[in-house]
Design an enzyme around this catalytic site. Structure first.
Site, PDB file in Angstrom:
ATOM      1  N   HIS A   1      35.733 -54.036  81.179  1.00 45.35           N
ATOM      2  CA  HIS A   1      36.551 -52.974  80.577  1.00 45.35           C
ATOM      3  C   HIS A   1      37.172 -53.402  79.246  1.00 45.35           C
ATOM      4  CE1 HIS A   1      39.100 -49.322  81.867  1.00 45.35           C
ATOM      5  NE2 HIS A   1      39.191 -49.457  80.554  1.00 45.35           N
TER       6      HIS A   1
ATOM      7  N   ARG B   1      36.424 -50.175  69.785  1.00 48.69           N
ATOM      8  CA  ARG B   1      36.805 -49.251  68.700  1.00 48.69           C
ATOM      9  C   ARG B   1      35.716 -48.944  67.678  1.00 48.69           C
ATOM     10  NH1 ARG B   1      40.373 -47.744  71.996  1.00 48.69           N
ATOM     11  NH2 ARG B   1      42.404 -48.760  71.971  1.00 48.69           N
TER      12      ARG B   1
ATOM     13  N   ASN C   1      35.022 -44.564  74.655  1.00 49.05           N
ATOM     14  CA  ASN C   1      35.951 -43.658  73.964  1.00 49.05           C
ATOM     15  C   ASN C   1      36.101 -44.034  72.486  1.00 49.05           C
ATOM     16  OD1 ASN C   1      37.450 -45.967  74.584  1.00 49.05           O
ATOM     17  ND2 ASN C   1      39.372 -44.864  74.843  1.00 49.05           N
TER      18      ASN C   1
ATOM     19  N   ASP D   1      36.214 -43.155  80.606  1.00 48.28           N
ATOM     20  CA  ASP D   1      37.479 -43.898  80.526  1.00 48.28           C
ATOM     21  C   ASP D   1      38.391 -43.424  79.388  1.00 48.28           C
ATOM     22  OD1 ASP D   1      39.322 -45.940  81.273  1.00 48.28           O
ATOM     23  OD2 ASP D   1      38.777 -46.914  79.408  1.00 48.28           O
TER      24      ASP D   1
ATOM     25  N   ASP E   1      40.974 -54.353  80.110  1.00 53.70           N
ATOM     26  CA  ASP E   1      41.320 -53.087  79.454  1.00 53.70           C
ATOM     27  C   ASP E   1      41.854 -53.376  78.041  1.00 53.70           C
ATOM     28  OD1 ASP E   1      41.659 -50.434  78.913  1.00 53.70           O
ATOM     29  OD2 ASP E   1      43.173 -50.062  80.455  1.00 53.70           O
TER      30      ASP E   1
ATOM     31  N   PRO F   1      48.558 -45.414  74.021  1.00 51.59           N
ATOM     32  CA  PRO F   1      48.657 -46.391  75.105  1.00 51.59           C
ATOM     33  C   PRO F   1      47.624 -47.503  74.927  1.00 51.59           C
ATOM     34  CG  PRO F   1      47.395 -44.493  75.837  1.00 51.59           C
ATOM     35  CD  PRO F   1      47.840 -44.186  74.431  1.00 51.59           C
TER      36      PRO F   1
HETATM   37  O1  DOR Z   1      46.064 -47.736  77.826  1.00 48.26           O
HETATM   38  C1  DOR Z   1      44.945 -47.282  77.626  1.00 48.26           C
HETATM   39  N1  DOR Z   1      44.325 -47.441  76.438  1.00 48.26           N
HETATM   40  N2  DOR Z   1      44.336 -46.610  78.603  1.00 48.26           N
HETATM   41  C2  DOR Z   1      43.186 -45.955  78.386  1.00 48.26           C
HETATM   42  O2  DOR Z   1      42.690 -45.356  79.305  1.00 48.26           O
HETATM   43  C3  DOR Z   1      42.554 -45.943  77.077  1.00 48.26           C
HETATM   44  C4  DOR Z   1      42.962 -47.121  76.284  1.00 48.26           C
HETATM   45  C5  DOR Z   1      42.621 -47.010  74.815  1.00 48.26           C
HETATM   46  O3  DOR Z   1      41.484 -46.649  74.498  1.00 48.26           O
HETATM   47  O4  DOR Z   1      43.468 -47.340  74.003  1.00 48.26           O
END
Ligand code: DOR
Length: 433
Positions: A59, A63, A93, A150, A310, A328
């Site tokens: 995960h 970018r 994403n 995600d 993440d 976030p």
């Molecule tokens: O905190 C997060 N940041 N949660 C997510 O699901 C996406 C991620 C992001 O792409 O910054």
């Protein structure tokens, strides 16, 4: 003859156990020998270190394409290698989203010469909008094994069922191995307008919250859908005691589910938000002590299969806004091993399983990463010193961003060297290119 490299003086730990041994690898990418008193054309010191299969992160947000000022595939891969990872799974994403062959191919091309293998995941729905399925068969043919929206979860029950049925029918395209649907469990109707965990701290701070139930309802539904369809669901960044409990029961019932926990969900709590510092804003949000204890227990008893980072870089311009307005996410790649080593009361063998061979198996990477350290195997290795302490600094990281919530914290356990296909891409903590 290709040059050889000897990793000398360490303790080799893999699925088959632990032994004192040197490891000799060749520049063409394989392990040539494992034994005592071995030499090579060059050597790397591994005194007091553990030589392990390279780590695998299920995960990461790299970018690219679209937000290269926050991270690129190259800088993210460099941070990953410094964190001991030899393979990472890039989340879709991006802008545009990784939802079609053109964008997935672009990511594969950008990752051709990176110092950590970057594998693309792909979106389950077009534009991650939760309405129409992506051309999954075409994407599987390009090598995609994990699909996820995600950043959001699939809200529509029927669509999720269809996605699982469709994914379940595609195994023939990749030698019979299951395609994995990975879910960010969050019912947006319940989480919308919330910026942190809903509880005592959100009330005290006056920050609107997201209840634990926003995650748990989707975990519950997807366990039911995994039972209905027989297709494997992987739960991303589980963060609540209720979620961990449900996955434990589902596994005991033999259902095809796996789960990961992000490092911050077993190191930090919602109390970290007390100063309104958006560096602690993340989705799912930091939860309570009780949740943190449950996530740790899930990692200890095998309910949670893998530690993921993440890794979510954001530029200072974006992240240094109000708690409500900031995006976030937090950095994770360069601190994962140290945090797991510092905060989890687990033998090193079990930590390595969570960081290496178990995530490798979930992503279908076990023939390249996370495998046993034996002659003839791929030379993808992490050499870690579990005892050394160091102080976290965002500015010292390879990432283009600096949004680490661990700034200034002293942690124990350092990645010394990382070897990718026989190439020492990180030596004594420094990326070599
Ligand atoms: O905190 C997060 N940041 N949660 C997510 O699901 C996406 C991620 C992001 O792409 O910054």
């Amino acid at each position: 003859m290709t040059a050889t490299l000897a990793i000398k003086g360490g303790t080799v730990i893999d699925q088959s156990g632990s032994r004192r041994a040197d490891v000799v690898v060749s520049a063409d990418g394989t392990i040539l020998a494992v034994g005592v008193g071995l030499d090579g054309d060059r050597s790397l010191d591994a005194t007091d270190c553990v030589v392990a299969p390279g780590f695998v992160d299920l995960h990461v947000h790299l970018r690219q394409p679209g937000k290269e000022e926050a991270e690129t595939i190259e800088t993210g891969a460099r941070g990953a290698a410094r964190g001991g990872f030899t393979s990472v799974l890039a989340m879709p994403n991006t802008t545009p989203a990784m939802d079609c062959a053109a964008v997935v191919r672009e990511v594969i091309d950008l990752a051709k010469d990176t110092i950590c293998d970057v594998r693309p995941s792909a979106a389950i729905t077009v534009g991650r909008e939760g309405e129409r399925l992506t051309p999954m068969a075409e994407l599987v043919r390009l090598g995609v094994r994990v699909f996820t929206d995600d950043g959001t979860g699939i809200q529509d029950d029927k669509l999720m069922r269809t996605a699982l049925d469709y994914a379940g029918s595609l195994a023939h395209l990749c030698g019979g191995r299951a395609i994995v649907l990975a879910q960010h469990c969050e019912v947006s109707a319940l989480s919308e307008g919330g910026f942190m965990h809903e509880g005592e701290w959100s009330s005290r701070l006056g920050i609107p919250g997201q209840p634990a139930e926003a995650e748990e309802l989707m975990v519950m539904r997807d366990i039911a859908l995994a039972r209905l369809t027989g297709t494997r669901v992987h739960f991303q960044h589980l963060s609540t005691a209720g979620s961990v409990g449900m996955v434990r029961v589902a596994k005991a019932a033999g259902l095809p589910v796996t789960a990961e926990a992000a490092t911050h969900h077993f190191c930090l709590t919602d109390a970290c938000c007390a100063d309104y510092d958006p560096v602690f804003k993340v989705h799912p949000p930091l939860r309570t002590d009780v949740d943190v204890a449950a996530v740790r227990q899930g990692l200890i008893d095998g309910t949670i299969d893998a530690i993921a980072t993440d890794h979510a870089p954001h530029t200072p311009q974006d992240k240094e806004r109000t708690f409500a307005d900031a995006p976030p996410g937090m950095l994770g790649l360069e601190t994962a091993f140290a945090l797991a080593n510092t905060h989890l009361d687990l033998p090193i063998e079990d930590l390595l399983a969570l960081l290496s061979w178990r995530p490798a198996a979930i992503a279908g990477l076990e023939s390249d990463h996370g495998g046993p350290i034996v002659e003839g195997a791929p030379a993808n290795l992490a050499v870690v010193d579990p005892a050394t302490t160091w102080t976290v600094s965002g500015a010292a990281m390879a990432s283009r961003s600096t949004n680490t919530p661990y700034e200034g914290m002293t942690v124990r356990g350092r990645v010394r060297h990382t070897i990718l296909r026989g190439d020492p891409v990180v030596i004594d903590g420094e990326a070599q290119r």
